[in-house]
Write an enzyme that holds these catalytic residues in place. Structure first.
Site, PDB file in Angstrom:
ATOM      1  N   ASP A  65      -6.931 -11.688   7.233  1.00 50.14           N
ATOM      2  CA  ASP A  65      -7.525 -11.423   8.540  1.00 50.14           C
ATOM      3  C   ASP A  65      -9.032 -11.672   8.514  1.00 50.14           C
ATOM      4  O   ASP A  65      -9.844 -10.839   8.931  1.00 50.14           O
ATOM      5  CB  ASP A  65      -7.172 -10.028   9.062  1.00 50.14           C
ATOM      6  CG  ASP A  65      -7.418  -8.925   8.057  1.00 50.14           C
ATOM      7  OD1 ASP A  65      -7.355  -9.178   6.847  1.00 50.14           O
ATOM      8  OD2 ASP A  65      -7.658  -7.777   8.488  1.00 50.14           O
ATOM      9  N   TYR A 100       0.825  -1.207   0.000  1.00 52.73           N
ATOM     10  CA  TYR A 100       0.000   0.000   0.000  1.00 52.73           C
ATOM     11  C   TYR A 100       0.861   1.259   0.000  1.00 52.73           C
ATOM     12  O   TYR A 100       1.680   1.455   0.889  1.00 52.73           O
ATOM     13  CB  TYR A 100      -0.929   0.020   1.213  1.00 52.73           C
ATOM     14  CG  TYR A 100      -1.753  -1.238   1.346  1.00 52.73           C
ATOM     15  CD1 TYR A 100      -2.470  -1.738   0.262  1.00 52.73           C
ATOM     16  CD2 TYR A 100      -1.796  -1.941   2.542  1.00 52.73           C
ATOM     17  CE1 TYR A 100      -3.210  -2.898   0.373  1.00 52.73           C
ATOM     18  CE2 TYR A 100      -2.542  -3.103   2.667  1.00 52.73           C
ATOM     19  CZ  TYR A 100      -3.248  -3.571   1.576  1.00 52.73           C
ATOM     20  OH  TYR A 100      -3.982  -4.726   1.685  1.00 52.73           O
ATOM     21  N   GLU A 107      -9.989  -0.046  -6.107  1.00 49.91           N
ATOM     22  CA  GLU A 107     -10.540  -0.298  -4.778  1.00 49.91           C
ATOM     23  C   GLU A 107     -10.160   0.787  -3.772  1.00 49.91           C
ATOM     24  O   GLU A 107      -9.024   1.259  -3.743  1.00 49.91           O
ATOM     25  CB  GLU A 107     -10.027  -1.658  -4.295  1.00 49.91           C
ATOM     26  CG  GLU A 107     -10.485  -2.070  -2.920  1.00 49.91           C
ATOM     27  CD  GLU A 107      -9.866  -3.385  -2.500  1.00 49.91           C
ATOM     28  OE1 GLU A 107      -9.852  -3.652  -1.275  1.00 49.91           O
ATOM     29  OE2 GLU A 107      -9.391  -4.139  -3.367  1.00 49.91           O
ATOM     30  N   GLU A 159     -12.648 -11.755  -3.354  1.00 52.93           N
ATOM     31  CA  GLU A 159     -11.249 -11.729  -2.932  1.00 52.93           C
ATOM     32  C   GLU A 159     -10.950 -13.008  -2.165  1.00 52.93           C
ATOM     33  O   GLU A 159     -11.760 -13.460  -1.353  1.00 52.93           O
ATOM     34  CB  GLU A 159     -10.992 -10.516  -2.046  1.00 52.93           C
ATOM     35  CG  GLU A 159      -9.568 -10.422  -1.526  1.00 52.93           C
ATOM     36  CD  GLU A 159      -9.368  -9.225  -0.603  1.00 52.93           C
ATOM     37  OE1 GLU A 159      -8.195  -8.854  -0.390  1.00 52.93           O
ATOM     38  OE2 GLU A 159     -10.362  -8.679  -0.083  1.00 52.93           O
ATOM     39  N   ASP A 193      -5.649  -1.675  -5.439  1.00 52.51           N
ATOM     40  CA  ASP A 193      -6.172  -1.170  -4.168  1.00 52.51           C
ATOM     41  C   ASP A 193      -5.388   0.067  -3.741  1.00 52.51           C
ATOM     42  O   ASP A 193      -4.201  -0.020  -3.419  1.00 52.51           O
ATOM     43  CB  ASP A 193      -6.043  -2.266  -3.103  1.00 52.51           C
ATOM     44  CG  ASP A 193      -6.650  -1.874  -1.764  1.00 52.51           C
ATOM     45  OD1 ASP A 193      -7.247  -0.784  -1.683  1.00 52.51           O
ATOM     46  OD2 ASP A 193      -6.536  -2.666  -0.813  1.00 52.51           O
ATOM     47  N   HIS A 238      -6.158   1.752  -1.067  1.00 53.06           N
ATOM     48  CA  HIS A 238      -6.139   1.649   0.397  1.00 53.06           C
ATOM     49  C   HIS A 238      -6.189   3.026   1.040  1.00 53.06           C
ATOM     50  O   HIS A 238      -5.579   3.273   2.078  1.00 53.06           O
ATOM     51  CB  HIS A 238      -4.909   0.875   0.875  1.00 53.06           C
ATOM     52  CG  HIS A 238      -5.225  -0.106   1.957  1.00 53.06           C
ATOM     53  ND1 HIS A 238      -4.856   0.075   3.262  1.00 53.06           N
ATOM     54  CD2 HIS A 238      -5.879  -1.288   1.923  1.00 53.06           C
ATOM     55  CE1 HIS A 238      -5.252  -0.936   4.000  1.00 53.06           C
ATOM     56  NE2 HIS A 238      -5.881  -1.787   3.207  1.00 53.06           N
ATOM     57  N   HIS A 267     -14.988  -8.474   1.109  1.00 52.34           N
ATOM     58  CA  HIS A 267     -13.609  -8.439   1.595  1.00 52.34           C
ATOM     59  C   HIS A 267     -13.195  -9.851   2.019  1.00 52.34           C
ATOM     60  O   HIS A 267     -13.880 -10.486   2.819  1.00 52.34           O
ATOM     61  CB  HIS A 267     -13.533  -7.480   2.784  1.00 52.34           C
ATOM     62  CG  HIS A 267     -12.162  -7.106   3.207  1.00 52.34           C
ATOM     63  ND1 HIS A 267     -11.807  -6.961   4.538  1.00 52.34           N
ATOM     64  CD2 HIS A 267     -11.050  -6.820   2.506  1.00 52.34           C
ATOM     65  CE1 HIS A 267     -10.543  -6.602   4.630  1.00 52.34           C
ATOM     66  NE2 HIS A 267     -10.051  -6.509   3.402  1.00 52.34           N
ATOM     67  N   GLU A 306     -14.581  -1.699   2.661  1.00 49.95           N
ATOM     68  CA  GLU A 306     -14.136  -2.622   3.690  1.00 49.95           C
ATOM     69  C   GLU A 306     -14.067  -1.976   5.073  1.00 49.95           C
ATOM     70  O   GLU A 306     -14.022  -2.688   6.078  1.00 49.95           O
ATOM     71  CB  GLU A 306     -12.798  -3.248   3.325  1.00 49.95           C
ATOM     72  CG  GLU A 306     -11.602  -2.330   3.365  1.00 49.95           C
ATOM     73  CD  GLU A 306     -10.340  -3.046   2.890  1.00 49.95           C
ATOM     74  OE1 GLU A 306      -9.436  -3.229   3.719  1.00 49.95           O
ATOM     75  OE2 GLU A 306     -10.260  -3.403   1.707  1.00 49.95           O
TER      76      GLU A 306
END
Length: 398
Positions: free
Chosen positions: A310, A156, A230, A333, A204, A206, A306, A256
């Site tokens: 995690d 990111y 994204e 994803e 992404d 982010h 998402h 997300e």
């Protein structure tokens, strides 16, 4: 009447990422359900919310009354729609749906209306230090059958960027937004020239850009025909999506970090996004997710739940059941699970030739080996990427 006999919170990290799983045991011997309540960065707080507040609230309740339990759990603390409580409620909600499927002797997707497709296409992450390395990793995934690939260069915001920090600058994950933008444009120019137009590419942001830069960035990426861009903006700046829509045809995915329906409803009803990227446990589980699917369908928005590391295999499996049964599914994803997590969670979803398949077991279809889970304890450490900083040391989101 079958009632809730006990509520257990299981903490484990087979991939080195903190996971929170809820196990609801019932008055029917041998009947239990599992749900995902993972909030990696605050896992102990979620654990406490379940054990100290939800558990005593739930003991003795009818396991069949999923909607009523969800609604009363949400308002029982008066204040609501925060990440800790929502994830805690999600663990309970998914576990109850798991039980419902086991009682019906059906996989969850059957209770949600049945299959709209046999499997869900997924996207995987390709990163690298250089654009050439990213291209090599994309080609490797293509060789495994993946047709949708999210491409980053230095994760990111980028890494290994030259910058001059002020004296006594605080520690953090420093990045330069302007350099990041130039590098990503160069990356996708290289990927398209090397890989052609058929492979679907994603990226992404982010939320690492100022709003006006995000508008320009989406415009600059138009020639490369992204499947979607994204999280170009943080939730606090969603009004800027109107500007992105006015200036760019790059498809937009967002969501997300959303907790509260009031955050995502305007984007859906005004058709400012193309894909909803919500973390299902973050909004409270399957019960609100299936309602969100219907809302999105009415406005032409597709789902792209998402699905990072995690998220427990229970949560991934719940995503797949929602994917299989939703007419407005877009893409899923997917995390590549290691051997340890598959041993801890029998029934973990499998990806074959770029598609993830639900198993046909009743309920969500994933179990947990509690003794093995204990061998992988969680650690209370923040990941470095959450402490992003601009070159002058200013804290950035996220």
């Amino acid at each position: 009447m079958i009632t809730i006999r006990d509520v257990k919170t299981i903490l484990t990290a087979p991939e080195g990422i903190n996971l929170v799983v809820v196990k609801i045991e019932t008055s029917e011997p041998g009947l239990y359900g599992l749900g995902c309540a993972t909030f990696t960065q605050r896992y102990l707080t979620v654990h406490n919310a379940i054990e100290e507040y939800l558990k005593p609230f739930l003991i003795g309740k009818d396991v069949q009354r999923i909607e009523d339990i969800w609604q009363t759990s949400m308002v029982s603390g008066y204040w609501r729609n925060g990440p800790v409580l929502n994830n805690a409620i999600s663990g309970v909600d998914m576990a109850l749906w798991d039980i419902k499927g086991k009682l019906a002797n059906m996989p969850l997707y059957q209770l949600l209306g049945g299959k709209c497709r046999e499997a869900a296409p997924v996207y995987i992450h390709a990163d690298g230090r250089t654009k050439e390395e990213v291209a090599e990793n994309v080609q490797s995934f293509m060789g495994e059958g993946y047709r949708y690939i999210r491409c980053q260069m230095g994760l990111y915001g980028g890494k290994e960027q030259k910058m001059v920090k002020p004296e006594n600058a605080l520690e953090g994950a420093y990045y330069d937004p302007k350099v990041y933008m130039r590098d990503v444009i160069s990356l996708f120019d290289h990927l398209r020239s090397e890989l052609g137009a058929e492979i679907e590419l994603l990226h992404d942001v982010h939320e690492r850009l100022a709003p006006i830069d995000a508008v320009r960035f989406a415009k600059q990426l138009e020639p490369y025909n992204l499947f979607f861009l994204e999280d170009a903006l943080p939730p606090e700046q969603v009004e800027w999506f109107k500007r992105i829509r006015q200036h760019s045809t790059t498809p937009i995915a967002m969501g997300e970090l959303f907790n509260n329906p009031n955050e995502y409803i305007p984007l859906i009803k005004d058709r400012l996004i193309d894909y909803i990227r919500i973390h299902v446990s973050q909004i409270g589980g399957i019960t609100p997710a299936k309602k969100l699917i219907s809302l999105c369908e009415s406005f032409g928005v597709r789902t792209a739940w998402h699905g990072p590391g995690d998220l427990s295999p229970v949560g991934h499996a719940a995503n797949v059941h929602l994917d299989i049964s939703s007419i407005n599914f877009g893409i899923q994803e997917m995390n590549k699970f290691n051997d340890a997590i598959q041993e801890v969670f029998p029934g973990t979803p499998e990806v074959r030739n770029g598609y993830v398949y639900p198993n046909e077991k009743p309920g969500i279809g994933v179990d947990i080996n509690e003794e093995l889970a204990k061998k992988y304890p969680c650690t209370n450490e923040l990941p470095t990427w959450t402490l992003a900083r601009l070159p002058d040391g200013t804290s950035a989101r996220p």
